[in-house]
Design a protein around this motif. Sequence first.
Motif, PDB file in Angstrom:
ATOM      1  N   LEU A  56       0.834  -1.201   0.000  1.00  0.00           N
ATOM      2  CA  LEU A  56       0.000   0.000   0.000  1.00  0.00           C
ATOM      3  C   LEU A  56       0.871   1.254   0.000  1.00  0.00           C
ATOM      4  CD1 LEU A  56      -2.605  -1.130   2.699  1.00  0.00           C
ATOM      5  CD2 LEU A  56      -2.712  -1.463   0.215  1.00  0.00           C
ATOM      6  N   ARG A  57       0.316   2.342  -0.507  1.00  0.00           N
ATOM      7  CA  ARG A  57       0.987   3.643  -0.446  1.00  0.00           C
ATOM      8  C   ARG A  57       0.726   4.259   0.924  1.00  0.00           C
ATOM      9  NH1 ARG A  57      -0.639   6.423  -6.289  1.00  0.00           N
ATOM     10  NH2 ARG A  57       0.226   4.771  -7.627  1.00  0.00           N
ATOM     11  N   VAL A  58       1.777   4.550   1.652  1.00  0.00           N
ATOM     12  CA  VAL A  58       1.645   4.962   3.051  1.00  0.00           C
ATOM     13  C   VAL A  58       1.937   6.446   3.205  1.00  0.00           C
ATOM     14  CG1 VAL A  58       2.466   4.570   5.408  1.00  0.00           C
ATOM     15  CG2 VAL A  58       2.301   2.649   3.811  1.00  0.00           C
ATOM     16  N   ARG A  59       1.116   7.104   4.011  1.00  0.00           N
ATOM     17  CA  ARG A  59       1.380   8.499   4.373  1.00  0.00           C
ATOM     18  C   ARG A  59       0.814   8.784   5.748  1.00  0.00           C
ATOM     19  NH1 ARG A  59      -2.540  12.409   4.212  1.00  0.00           N
ATOM     20  NH2 ARG A  59      -4.597  11.716   3.497  1.00  0.00           N
ATOM     21  N   ARG A  60       1.311   9.846   6.369  1.00  0.00           N
ATOM     22  CA  ARG A  60       0.786  10.341   7.640  1.00  0.00           C
ATOM     23  C   ARG A  60       0.294  11.751   7.428  1.00  0.00           C
ATOM     24  NH1 ARG A  60       3.870   7.518  12.303  1.00  0.00           N
ATOM     25  NH2 ARG A  60       5.192   6.069  11.161  1.00  0.00           N
ATOM     26  N   ASP A  61      -0.772  12.114   8.115  1.00  0.00           N
ATOM     27  CA  ASP A  61      -1.228  13.492   8.018  1.00  0.00           C
ATOM     28  C   ASP A  61      -0.713  14.299   9.203  1.00  0.00           C
ATOM     29  OD1 ASP A  61      -2.913  12.983  10.171  1.00  0.00           O
ATOM     30  OD2 ASP A  61      -4.750  12.913   8.971  1.00  0.00           O
ATOM     31  N   ALA A  62      -1.170  15.539   9.296  1.00  0.00           N
ATOM     32  CA  ALA A  62      -0.606  16.472  10.275  1.00  0.00           C
ATOM     33  C   ALA A  62      -0.918  16.121  11.715  1.00  0.00           C
ATOM     34  CB  ALA A  62      -1.103  17.888   9.965  1.00  0.00           C
ATOM     35  N   VAL A  63      -1.952  15.322  11.965  1.00  0.00           N
ATOM     36  CA  VAL A  63      -2.292  14.964  13.344  1.00  0.00           C
ATOM     37  C   VAL A  63      -1.828  13.557  13.714  1.00  0.00           C
ATOM     38  CG1 VAL A  63      -4.243  16.548  13.420  1.00  0.00           C
ATOM     39  CG2 VAL A  63      -4.625  14.155  12.741  1.00  0.00           C
ATOM     40  N   GLY A  64      -1.184  12.858  12.761  1.00  0.00           N
ATOM     41  CA  GLY A  64      -0.644  11.541  13.067  1.00  0.00           C
ATOM     42  C   GLY A  64      -1.488  10.379  12.625  1.00  0.00           C
ATOM     43  N   ASN A  65      -2.604  10.623  11.923  1.00  0.00           N
ATOM     44  CA  ASN A  65      -3.327   9.517  11.299  1.00  0.00           C
ATOM     45  C   ASN A  65      -2.413   8.866  10.265  1.00  0.00           C
ATOM     46  OD1 ASN A  65      -5.816  10.107  12.622  1.00  0.00           O
ATOM     47  ND2 ASN A  65      -6.303  11.641  11.075  1.00  0.00           N
ATOM     48  N   VAL A  66      -2.409   7.534  10.198  1.00  0.00           N
ATOM     49  CA  VAL A  66      -1.578   6.804   9.237  1.00  0.00           C
ATOM     50  C   VAL A  66      -2.486   6.114   8.228  1.00  0.00           C
ATOM     51  CG1 VAL A  66       0.098   4.947   8.934  1.00  0.00           C
ATOM     52  CG2 VAL A  66       0.286   6.478  10.897  1.00  0.00           C
ATOM     53  N   ARG A  69      -2.900   3.171   1.170  1.00  0.00           N
ATOM     54  CA  ARG A  69      -3.815   3.400   0.047  1.00  0.00           C
ATOM     55  C   ARG A  69      -3.611   2.384  -1.072  1.00  0.00           C
ATOM     56  NH1 ARG A  69      -7.013   7.614  -1.187  1.00  0.00           N
ATOM     57  NH2 ARG A  69      -7.479   8.158  -3.346  1.00  0.00           N
ATOM     58  N   LEU A  70      -4.731   1.910  -1.605  1.00  0.00           N
ATOM     59  CA  LEU A  70      -4.771   1.070  -2.791  1.00  0.00           C
ATOM     60  C   LEU A  70      -5.482   1.879  -3.873  1.00  0.00           C
ATOM     61  CD1 LEU A  70      -4.271  -1.715  -4.086  1.00  0.00           C
ATOM     62  CD2 LEU A  70      -6.471  -2.454  -3.145  1.00  0.00           C
ATOM     63  N   PRO A  71      -4.734   2.501  -4.798  1.00  0.00           N
ATOM     64  CA  PRO A  71      -5.351   3.428  -5.756  1.00  0.00           C
ATOM     65  C   PRO A  71      -6.307   2.725  -6.714  1.00  0.00           C
ATOM     66  CG  PRO A  71      -2.964   3.720  -5.656  1.00  0.00           C
ATOM     67  CD  PRO A  71      -3.276   2.438  -4.946  1.00  0.00           C
ATOM     68  N   GLY A  72      -7.390   3.419  -7.033  1.00  0.00           N
ATOM     69  CA  GLY A  72      -8.359   2.916  -7.993  1.00  0.00           C
ATOM     70  C   GLY A  72      -8.220   3.602  -9.336  1.00  0.00           C
ATOM     71  N   THR A  73      -8.971   3.124 -10.333  1.00  0.00           N
ATOM     72  CA  THR A  73      -8.957   3.787 -11.634  1.00  0.00           C
ATOM     73  C   THR A  73      -9.495   5.209 -11.509  1.00  0.00           C
ATOM     74  OG1 THR A  73     -11.109   2.772 -12.087  1.00  0.00           O
ATOM     75  CG2 THR A  73      -9.160   1.637 -12.924  1.00  0.00           C
ATOM     76  N   ASP A  74     -10.430   5.404 -10.571  1.00  0.00           N
ATOM     77  CA  ASP A  74     -10.865   6.751 -10.190  1.00  0.00           C
ATOM     78  C   ASP A  74     -10.216   7.055  -8.847  1.00  0.00           C
ATOM     79  OD1 ASP A  74     -12.051   9.075  -9.369  1.00  0.00           O
ATOM     80  OD2 ASP A  74     -14.113   8.348  -9.468  1.00  0.00           O
ATOM     81  N   LEU A 121      -9.225   2.541  -2.412  1.00  0.00           N
ATOM     82  CA  LEU A 121      -9.467   2.008  -1.075  1.00  0.00           C
ATOM     83  C   LEU A 121      -8.333   2.437  -0.162  1.00  0.00           C
ATOM     84  CD1 LEU A 121     -10.608  -1.601  -1.999  1.00  0.00           C
ATOM     85  CD2 LEU A 121     -11.991   0.068  -0.760  1.00  0.00           C
ATOM     86  N   GLU A 122      -8.665   2.676   1.092  1.00  0.00           N
ATOM     87  CA  GLU A 122      -7.644   3.134   2.033  1.00  0.00           C
ATOM     88  C   GLU A 122      -7.979   2.620   3.432  1.00  0.00           C
ATOM     89  OE1 GLU A 122      -5.234   7.081   1.384  1.00  0.00           O
ATOM     90  OE2 GLU A 122      -7.015   7.504   2.583  1.00  0.00           O
ATOM     91  N   VAL A 123      -6.952   2.216   4.158  1.00  0.00           N
ATOM     92  CA  VAL A 123      -7.110   1.852   5.562  1.00  0.00           C
ATOM     93  C   VAL A 123      -6.436   2.924   6.397  1.00  0.00           C
ATOM     94  CG1 VAL A 123      -5.053   0.346   5.467  1.00  0.00           C
ATOM     95  CG2 VAL A 123      -6.706   0.104   7.338  1.00  0.00           C
ATOM     96  N   VAL A 124      -7.071   3.311   7.492  1.00  0.00           N
ATOM     97  CA  VAL A 124      -6.531   4.354   8.353  1.00  0.00           C
ATOM     98  C   VAL A 124      -6.367   3.840   9.779  1.00  0.00           C
ATOM     99  CG1 VAL A 124      -8.835   5.329   8.861  1.00  0.00           C
ATOM    100  CG2 VAL A 124      -6.782   6.731   9.193  1.00  0.00           C
ATOM    101  N   SER A 125      -5.242   4.201  10.368  1.00  0.00           N
ATOM    102  CA  SER A 125      -5.029   4.008  11.799  1.00  0.00           C
ATOM    103  C   SER A 125      -5.163   5.382  12.435  1.00  0.00           C
ATOM    104  CB  SER A 125      -3.635   3.415  12.064  1.00  0.00           C
ATOM    105  OG  SER A 125      -3.440   3.201  13.448  1.00  0.00           O
ATOM    106  N   LEU A 126      -6.344   5.635  12.992  1.00  0.00           N
ATOM    107  CA  LEU A 126      -6.651   6.967  13.512  1.00  0.00           C
ATOM    108  C   LEU A 126      -5.873   7.257  14.794  1.00  0.00           C
ATOM    109  CD1 LEU A 126     -10.459   6.767  12.853  1.00  0.00           C
ATOM    110  CD2 LEU A 126      -8.944   8.477  11.843  1.00  0.00           C
ATOM    111  N   CYS A 127      -5.484   8.506  14.950  1.00  0.00           N
ATOM    112  CA  CYS A 127      -4.601   8.867  16.065  1.00  0.00           C
ATOM    113  C   CYS A 127      -5.303   8.843  17.419  1.00  0.00           C
ATOM    114  CB  CYS A 127      -3.986  10.233  15.818  1.00  0.00           C
ATOM    115  SG  CYS A 127      -5.152  11.619  15.852  1.00  0.00           S
ATOM    116  N   GLU A 128      -6.637   9.015  17.430  1.00  0.00           N
ATOM    117  CA  GLU A 128      -7.312   9.162  18.738  1.00  0.00           C
ATOM    118  C   GLU A 128      -8.805   8.963  18.604  1.00  0.00           C
ATOM    119  OE1 GLU A 128      -9.647  10.911  21.832  1.00  0.00           O
ATOM    120  OE2 GLU A 128      -9.582  11.712  19.802  1.00  0.00           O
ATOM    121  N   GLU A 129      -9.386   8.310  19.619  1.00  0.00           N
ATOM    122  CA  GLU A 129     -10.847   8.211  19.717  1.00  0.00           C
ATOM    123  C   GLU A 129     -11.306   8.223  21.162  1.00  0.00           C
ATOM    124  OE1 GLU A 129     -14.665   5.589  19.832  1.00  0.00           O
ATOM    125  OE2 GLU A 129     -12.748   5.446  20.867  1.00  0.00           O
ATOM    126  N   GLU A 130     -10.447   7.774  22.085  1.00  0.00           N
ATOM    127  CA  GLU A 130     -10.880   7.483  23.444  1.00  0.00           C
ATOM    128  C   GLU A 130     -10.908   8.684  24.402  1.00  0.00           C
ATOM    129  OE1 GLU A 130     -12.240   4.868  24.189  1.00  0.00           O
ATOM    130  OE2 GLU A 130     -11.424   3.161  23.107  1.00  0.00           O
TER     131      GLU A 130
END
Length: 412
Positions: A56-66, A69-74, A121-130
């Motif tokens: 998968l293509r991996v990136r982190r955003d500014a708050v630490g979500n990881v 990504r599995l790119p689609g034709t769209d 399609l994308e999987v996310v490991s969210l930085c916080e929920e609790e």
Amino acid sequence: MNDIRVDIDPALLTHHVERLGELGELPGGGMARLQYDSSWAEAQDLVATWMREAGLRVRRDAVGNVFGRLPGTDDSRTILTGSHIDTVPEGGKYDGALGVLAGLAALRALAARDERPQISLEVVSLCEEESSRFQANFFGSRAMLGLVGQEEPRTLKDADGVTMAEAMVAVGLDPAAVATAKRDDVAAFVELHIEQGKVLESAGVDVGVVEVITGLIWEQVVVTGRQDHAGGTPMDDRLDAVQAAAEITAEITRHVAGADGAGRVTFGRWDVRPGWPSIVPGEVVLSMDLRHTDPADLRKRATEAREIAAAVAARRGVEVTFERLKDETPTRMDPWLRQALADAAAVCGATSMGLPSGAGHDSQLMGEHVPAAMLFVPSVEGRSHCKEEFTRPEDCVRGATVLATALHRLAY
């Protein structure tokens, strides 16, 4: 109709659950992996490594979500799956984490197929929920939705007085960049989670398709009496804050329990002041967690709780105040996505049923802005938010297989 079943690697998912569960594990059992602490950072790094290994293509955003990504034709639209990586104090290794790892297992299986999705399609490991370290209230999801204020990281503090901004810098994040985490491409959010109850186990059903996620109100309640000597003050001349708080909580609990079967109320945190054996307590600060699946009933119970507290306080000669810390409305899951999950379960030979969620989840907030759905897997004896939290490996694998099959139906 797409009746393709997508199987995941059961041994790898089980290994990932056990390995991730070591990060933040406490000596006496249970977990404490809190937002932006060292175990959190190590866990996010490990998940990112596993995403890369899955192709998968991996990136982190500014708050630490990881993200993986599995790119689609769209590639302009994204079906997102995943959950949160943080835990409650003394929590379990399945809450949140299983949704991340099941999403990873699903995308790994889909990436291995000789076809490309129509939608990314994308999987996310969210930085916080609790909200275990900071009163952040779905910080990762809110950041993606553009709902985090620029100054928020500087104003939120943990119990030790550390600001969220300071904690972010410590793990290599820039608190000034939180606005860049906003996304406009998410077409749907599908979250796998442990049930955290025993409806599925009691019914003998394999998976649950969530119909509605409960609303939640958190209040800080302060009961103020009078501090006195424990020996010198007669029982009939006391303004004991603890006794008043105990009566208030008991009466509210009885009322909520007797009103209907959908309401929940919990008083999980108490701070008795000054907290000394020989002193009649002058003040108690406690938490109230109130939940209901109907928004009108949730508001009604909250109002009634305040009325009950005021009546007890007047009778006992003490004062009581309420401060609202969190207010989340019930959220109904998207009917089309729910049907896709139920259809996928049938394709996989799994039994399913519709049910409400008594716990709050990221899907609750996401569902207010994009179509969202949740898939539950059984919790043994319904235990969660404790070291005894456990979901059998075969249930984890079955749930991830249903999730992968549903994502294939949605994106291919």
